[in-house]
Write a protein that holds these residues in place. Structure first.
Motif, PDB file in Angstrom:
ATOM      1  N   ALA A 115       0.874  -1.234  -0.211  1.00  0.00           N
ATOM      2  CA  ALA A 115       0.070  -0.030   0.075  1.00  0.00           C
ATOM      3  C   ALA A 115       0.871   1.215  -0.016  1.00  0.00           C
ATOM      4  O   ALA A 115       2.117   1.379   0.834  1.00  0.00           O
ATOM      5  N   ALA A 116       0.461   2.130  -0.816  1.00  0.00           N
ATOM      6  CA  ALA A 116       1.101   3.574  -0.833  1.00  0.00           C
ATOM      7  C   ALA A 116       0.129   4.762  -0.793  1.00  0.00           C
ATOM      8  O   ALA A 116      -1.022   4.594  -1.354  1.00  0.00           O
ATOM      9  N   GLU A 117       0.778   5.875  -0.097  1.00  0.00           N
ATOM     10  CA  GLU A 117      -0.318   6.852   0.154  1.00  0.00           C
ATOM     11  C   GLU A 117      -0.407   7.694  -1.073  1.00  0.00           C
ATOM     12  O   GLU A 117       0.686   7.703  -1.912  1.00  0.00           O
ATOM     13  N   LEU A 118      -1.592   8.020  -1.641  1.00  0.00           N
ATOM     14  CA  LEU A 118      -1.660   8.892  -2.707  1.00  0.00           C
ATOM     15  C   LEU A 118      -1.646  10.343  -2.294  1.00  0.00           C
ATOM     16  O   LEU A 118      -2.424  10.642  -1.288  1.00  0.00           O
ATOM     17  N   TYR A 119      -0.634  11.107  -2.752  1.00  0.00           N
ATOM     18  CA  TYR A 119      -0.535  12.550  -2.246  1.00  0.00           C
ATOM     19  C   TYR A 119      -0.647  13.519  -3.316  1.00  0.00           C
ATOM     20  O   TYR A 119      -0.124  13.301  -4.214  1.00  0.00           O
ATOM     21  N   GLY A 120      -1.592  14.482  -3.043  1.00  0.00           N
ATOM     22  CA  GLY A 120      -1.720  15.728  -4.089  1.00  0.00           C
ATOM     23  C   GLY A 120      -1.483  16.556  -3.625  1.00  0.00           C
ATOM     24  O   GLY A 120      -1.179  16.989  -2.560  1.00  0.00           O
ATOM     25  N   THR A 121      -2.037  17.746  -4.318  1.00  0.00           N
ATOM     26  CA  THR A 121      -1.681  19.191  -4.204  1.00  0.00           C
ATOM     27  C   THR A 121      -2.084  19.682  -2.784  1.00  0.00           C
ATOM     28  O   THR A 121      -1.525  20.508  -2.016  1.00  0.00           O
ATOM     29  N   TYR A 122      -3.298  19.129  -2.127  1.00  0.00           N
ATOM     30  CA  TYR A 122      -3.798  19.484  -0.837  1.00  0.00           C
ATOM     31  C   TYR A 122      -3.748  18.501   0.159  1.00  0.00           C
ATOM     32  O   TYR A 122      -4.449  18.664   1.282  1.00  0.00           O
ATOM     33  N   GLY A 123      -2.856  17.581   0.146  1.00  0.00           N
ATOM     34  CA  GLY A 123      -2.434  16.683   0.907  1.00  0.00           C
ATOM     35  C   GLY A 123      -3.140  15.205   0.710  1.00  0.00           C
ATOM     36  O   GLY A 123      -2.789  14.851  -0.564  1.00  0.00           O
ATOM     37  N   SER A 124      -3.046  14.400   1.607  1.00  0.00           N
ATOM     38  CA  SER A 124      -3.283  12.843   1.268  1.00  0.00           C
ATOM     39  C   SER A 124      -4.809  12.998   0.631  1.00  0.00           C
ATOM     40  O   SER A 124      -5.920  13.261   0.796  1.00  0.00           O
ATOM     41  N   GLU A 125      -4.754  11.880  -0.427  1.00  0.00           N
ATOM     42  CA  GLU A 125      -6.011  11.731  -1.355  1.00  0.00           C
ATOM     43  C   GLU A 125      -6.368  10.401  -1.119  1.00  0.00           C
ATOM     44  O   GLU A 125      -7.209   9.647  -1.841  1.00  0.00           O
ATOM     45  N   GLY A 126      -5.682   9.489  -0.162  1.00  0.00           N
ATOM     46  CA  GLY A 126      -6.021   7.876   0.127  1.00  0.00           C
ATOM     47  C   GLY A 126      -4.758   7.259  -0.215  1.00  0.00           C
ATOM     48  O   GLY A 126      -3.804   7.783   0.186  1.00  0.00           O
ATOM     49  N   ALA A 127      -5.370   6.175  -0.708  1.00  0.00           N
ATOM     50  CA  ALA A 127      -3.888   5.097  -0.931  1.00  0.00           C
ATOM     51  C   ALA A 127      -4.481   4.252  -1.871  1.00  0.00           C
ATOM     52  O   ALA A 127      -5.478   3.987  -2.384  1.00  0.00           O
ATOM     53  N   ILE A 128      -3.247   3.471  -2.499  1.00  0.00           N
ATOM     54  CA  ILE A 128      -3.353   2.530  -3.566  1.00  0.00           C
ATOM     55  C   ILE A 128      -2.938   1.226  -3.030  1.00  0.00           C
ATOM     56  O   ILE A 128      -1.968   1.146  -2.296  1.00  0.00           O
ATOM     57  N   ILE A 129      -3.901   0.069  -3.018  1.00  0.00           N
ATOM     58  CA  ILE A 129      -3.333  -0.993  -2.512  1.00  0.00           C
ATOM     59  C   ILE A 129      -3.222  -2.298  -3.819  1.00  0.00           C
ATOM     60  O   ILE A 129      -4.092  -2.197  -4.629  1.00  0.00           O
ATOM     61  N   VAL A 130      -2.151  -2.872  -3.696  1.00  0.00           N
ATOM     62  CA  VAL A 130      -1.897  -3.975  -4.684  1.00  0.00           C
ATOM     63  C   VAL A 130      -2.103  -5.152  -3.762  1.00  0.00           C
ATOM     64  O   VAL A 130      -1.368  -5.430  -2.845  1.00  0.00           O
ATOM     65  N   LEU A 131      -2.784  -6.034  -4.536  1.00  0.00           N
ATOM     66  CA  LEU A 131      -2.980  -7.714  -3.952  1.00  0.00           C
ATOM     67  C   LEU A 131      -2.569  -8.703  -4.724  1.00  0.00           C
ATOM     68  O   LEU A 131      -2.724  -8.516  -6.039  1.00  0.00           O
ATOM     69  N   THR A 132      -2.090  -9.789  -4.179  1.00  0.00           N
ATOM     70  CA  THR A 132      -1.989 -11.081  -4.907  1.00  0.00           C
ATOM     71  C   THR A 132      -2.529 -11.960  -3.779  1.00  0.00           C
ATOM     72  O   THR A 132      -2.158 -11.706  -2.505  1.00  0.00           O
ATOM     73  N   ARG A 133      -2.869 -13.352  -4.269  1.00  0.00           N
ATOM     74  CA  ARG A 133      -2.871 -14.382  -3.442  1.00  0.00           C
ATOM     75  C   ARG A 133      -1.681 -14.818  -2.660  1.00  0.00           C
ATOM     76  O   ARG A 133      -0.657 -14.943  -3.307  1.00  0.00           O
ATOM     77  N   ALA A 134      -1.899 -15.077  -1.343  1.00  0.00           N
ATOM     78  CA  ALA A 134      -0.506 -15.463  -0.795  1.00  0.00           C
ATOM     79  C   ALA A 134      -0.129 -16.956  -0.870  1.00  0.00           C
ATOM     80  O   ALA A 134      -1.158 -17.901  -1.241  1.00  0.00           O
TER      81      ALA A 134
END
Length: 126
Positions: A107-126
């Motif tokens: 997971a990584a934070e999405l950071y924009g002009t006005y601060g945090s815009e959420g996050a992106i999560i990348v998944l795969t089966r363990a």
């Protein structure tokens, strides 16, 4: 004119990344808002969880994690929002059928002009 061209070049790698994820057939991606709620879910994640994107929208992602793992997952996810951090994790998700599916991801934070815009999560089966 120059601005829109520059904006296009910035977004092109995002489109290529999404296309590569879809092509693999083994990796999924979720977009979360700043409250940890799902805003977007790709087809792979929808299939994994057994829910359509419309049903997943607005669900807090930690609510999909079994109770025994939920607090640790939420704390780890909260640590990236507002901190410009990235994390790797292993957890499990509950599916619509009640099955528990182990996953690993990042997971990584999405950071924009006005601060945090959420996050992106990348998944795969363990």
């Amino acid at each position: 004119k120059c601005r829109s061209g520059r904006r296009f070049r910035v977004r092109l790698p995002d489109a290529a990344t999404r296309a590569a994820l879809v092509a693999s057939g083994q990796i999924g991606m979720l977009k979360l808002n700043v409250r940890g709620q799902i805003e977007r879910a790709d087809d792979w994640c929808q299939t994994l969880l057994g829910l359509s994107e419309d049903r997943l929208k607005g669900i807090e992602i930690h609510d999909l994690v079994p109770r025994t793992l939920r607090v640790a997952f939420k704390e780890k996810l909260d640590s990236i929002l507002g901190a410009r951090e990235t994390i790797a994790f292993e957890t499990s998700f509950l599916t619509n059928t009640g099955d528990i599916v182990p996953v690993c991801g990042g997971a990584a934070e999405l950071y924009g002009t006005y601060g945090s815009e959420g996050a992106i999560i990348v998944l795969t089966r363990a």
